[in-house]
Design a protein around this motif. Structure first.
Motif, mmCIF file in Angstrom:
data_model
loop_
_atom_site.group_PDB
_atom_site.id
_atom_site.type_symbol
_atom_site.label_atom_id
_atom_site.label_comp_id
_atom_site.label_asym_id
_atom_site.label_seq_id
_atom_site.Cartn_x
_atom_site.Cartn_y
_atom_site.Cartn_z
ATOM 1 N N GLY A 36 70.247 -62.496 -20.617
ATOM 2 C CA GLY A 36 71.592 -63.068 -20.738
ATOM 3 C C GLY A 36 72.155 -63.487 -19.373
ATOM 4 N N TRP A 39 73.399 -67.939 -18.785
ATOM 5 C CA TRP A 39 74.402 -67.891 -19.810
ATOM 6 C C TRP A 39 75.670 -68.750 -19.747
ATOM 7 C CZ3 TRP A 39 74.860 -65.124 -24.849
ATOM 8 C CH2 TRP A 39 76.209 -65.195 -25.289
ATOM 9 N N GLU A 41 79.182 -69.977 -21.883
ATOM 10 C CA GLU A 41 79.806 -69.701 -22.989
ATOM 11 C C GLU A 41 81.153 -70.043 -22.559
ATOM 12 O OE1 GLU A 41 80.695 -70.725 -26.193
ATOM 13 O OE2 GLU A 41 79.106 -69.915 -26.681
ATOM 14 N N TYR A 42 81.848 -71.205 -23.072
ATOM 15 C CA TYR A 42 83.336 -71.414 -22.698
ATOM 16 C C TYR A 42 84.128 -71.499 -24.062
ATOM 17 C CZ TYR A 42 81.591 -76.303 -23.542
ATOM 18 O OH TYR A 42 80.939 -77.381 -24.013
ATOM 19 N N ARG A 45 84.873 -66.313 -27.768
ATOM 20 C CA ARG A 45 84.174 -65.280 -28.489
ATOM 21 C C ARG A 45 83.713 -64.102 -27.368
ATOM 22 N NH1 ARG A 45 79.952 -69.622 -30.900
ATOM 23 N NH2 ARG A 45 82.135 -70.451 -31.171
ATOM 24 N N ARG A 47 80.956 -61.682 -25.446
ATOM 25 C CA ARG A 47 79.942 -62.098 -24.568
ATOM 26 C C ARG A 47 79.447 -61.115 -23.553
ATOM 27 N NH1 ARG A 47 82.328 -67.147 -22.819
ATOM 28 N NH2 ARG A 47 83.797 -66.506 -24.529
ATOM 29 N N PRO A 48 78.369 -61.112 -23.212
ATOM 30 C CA PRO A 48 77.799 -60.074 -22.269
ATOM 31 C C PRO A 48 78.606 -59.489 -21.192
ATOM 32 C CG PRO A 48 76.083 -61.611 -22.627
ATOM 33 C CD PRO A 48 77.394 -62.166 -23.036
ATOM 34 N N CYS A 51 84.654 -56.168 -20.885
ATOM 35 C CA CYS A 51 85.781 -57.095 -20.962
ATOM 36 C C CYS A 51 86.980 -56.565 -19.920
ATOM 37 C CB CYS A 51 86.505 -56.881 -22.496
ATOM 38 S SG CYS A 51 87.772 -57.944 -22.733
ATOM 39 N N TRP A 105 85.202 -61.701 -19.296
ATOM 40 C CA TRP A 105 84.179 -60.470 -19.160
ATOM 41 C C TRP A 105 83.709 -60.607 -17.798
ATOM 42 C CZ3 TRP A 105 86.120 -62.019 -23.734
ATOM 43 C CH2 TRP A 105 85.855 -61.134 -24.949
ATOM 44 N N GLU A 123 83.644 -64.631 -17.019
ATOM 45 C CA GLU A 123 83.694 -65.721 -17.998
ATOM 46 C C GLU A 123 84.577 -65.189 -19.286
ATOM 47 O OE1 GLU A 123 79.986 -67.854 -19.650
ATOM 48 O OE2 GLU A 123 80.209 -66.363 -20.914
ATOM 49 N N SER A 128 84.161 -70.184 -16.727
ATOM 50 C CA SER A 128 82.622 -69.479 -16.731
ATOM 51 C C SER A 128 82.171 -69.827 -15.317
ATOM 52 C CB SER A 128 81.951 -69.996 -17.636
ATOM 53 O OG SER A 128 80.450 -69.412 -17.540
ATOM 54 N N THR A 199 77.046 -75.870 -23.765
ATOM 55 C CA THR A 199 76.801 -74.564 -23.266
ATOM 56 C C THR A 199 75.297 -74.116 -23.024
ATOM 57 O OG1 THR A 199 76.744 -73.770 -25.483
ATOM 58 C CG2 THR A 199 78.841 -73.831 -24.570
#
Length: 314
Positions: A36, A39, A41-42, A45, A47-48, A51, A105, A123, A128, A199
């Motif tokens: 991970g 990574w 991811e924008y 959702r 994610r690792p 939060c 996160w 992120e 991110s 991504t």
């Protein structure tokens, strides 16, 4: 003089961990070699990581202080505007998706207090920032900033436009170059639906078509291209921005454009150089939804400093 940025990051990351209880520390902490770590991811959702919405006030403040070690004051202001826009977007959507400015996160890979290899990422939707620290050298990419809505207006005037400079300077550059250079720079009449690198954890560089070389832009065009590159590098702390600029100095740059050339139209541009990829798009929601990214295709997620570390170790 030693670079102070790695120590700032180490101190801030250690302070963050000290604020976390055991469940939060377990969610935030991962092995350095965890898959991970590479990574990006924008999209909105989970994610690792842990939060921010699940942290107490001290934990959230410590996470923001860690993020601030990776960004210049201007870029930090952009990032905080991106976070706040989650509430604006949620209202515009009639509260249907439950977006929240706490839905970001923080993840750490390795132990910042003990390890010579560690990394971290802040992120969430449209933000991110990944930093890798090896032997007290920071590898600062990818850095993604997006905005939806890209512009909020009142009575025809913008009241919020966090990526406006990135958009305006791109248009200014395209307008400043001659017809022949512009014809080479415009690689498609329609803009892609998203940044091309998207991504993906790795990018096969260079992206083609390359567009127009920087040495064909004329004096004004080349100066504006240099300003555009500096704008993205200046997202980083001054020490890192200077280092990245020195690394690129004298190298060849290419500028490519796709889509509408009129302000407000759907458009995309990219700048590529030696281990450099800058992408910008404003193509969805009628050209009011922007994505931008600063990447180092050969150095993303610390590939450059890890290669140097292995060479020294063996």
């Amino acid at each position: 003089m030693d670079d102070p940025v790695p120590e700032r990051m180490r101190t801030a990351a250690t302070a963050l961990l000290a604020t976390l209880d055991e469940p939060a520390r377990a969610a935030a902490g991962h092995a350095f070699d965890d898959q991970g770590r590479r990574w990006l991811e924008y999209r909105p959702r989970p994610r690792p990581g842990v939060c921010l919405a699940d942290l107490d006030r001290a934990g959230r403040k410590a996470a923001h202080r860690l993020l601030a070690t990776a960004l210049s004051p201007a870029a930090y202001a952009q990032a905080m505007t991106v976070v706040a826009l989650e509430e604006v977007l949620d209202r515009a959507e009639g509260w249907r998706r439950g977006r929240h400015s706490g839905d970001y996160w923080i993840a750490l890979y390795g132990d910042p207090n003990r390890d010579d290899r560690w990394a971290w990422r802040f992120e969430g939707h449209h933000l991110s920032v990944s930093m890798t620290v090896v032997d007290d050298e920071v590898s600062p990419a990818p850095v993604f900033l997006g905005a939806n809505p890209a512009t909020v207006r009142h009575a025809g005037r913008p009241v919020s436009r966090p990526l406006g400079v990135e958009e305006d300077l791109g248009h200014e550059l395209l307008a400043a170059i001659g017809p022949a250079a512009r014809a080479t720079a415009i690689v498609a009449d329609e803009a892609p639906a998203d940044i091309v690198s998207a991504t993906r954890a790795s990018v096969e560089a260079p992206l083609t078509p390359l567009g127009v070389p920087g040495d064909r832009l004329g004096v004004t065009g080349r100066a504006l291209l240099d300003q555009l590159v500096a704008l993205y590098l200046d997202r980083l702390p001054a020490e890192l921005a200077v280092r990245e600029a020195d690394r690129l100095a004298g190298g060849e740059l290419h500028f490519a454009w796709a889509g509408s050339t009129r302000p407000g139209g759907r458009h995309y541009y990219r700048v590529q150089g030696d281990d450099l990829l800058i992408e910008y798009d404003n193509t969805t929601d009628d050209g009011n939804h922007a994505h931008t990214v600063l990447r180092r295709p050969a150095g993303d997620f610390g590939a450059d400093v890890l290669a140097a570390h292995r060479a020294r170790s063996h």
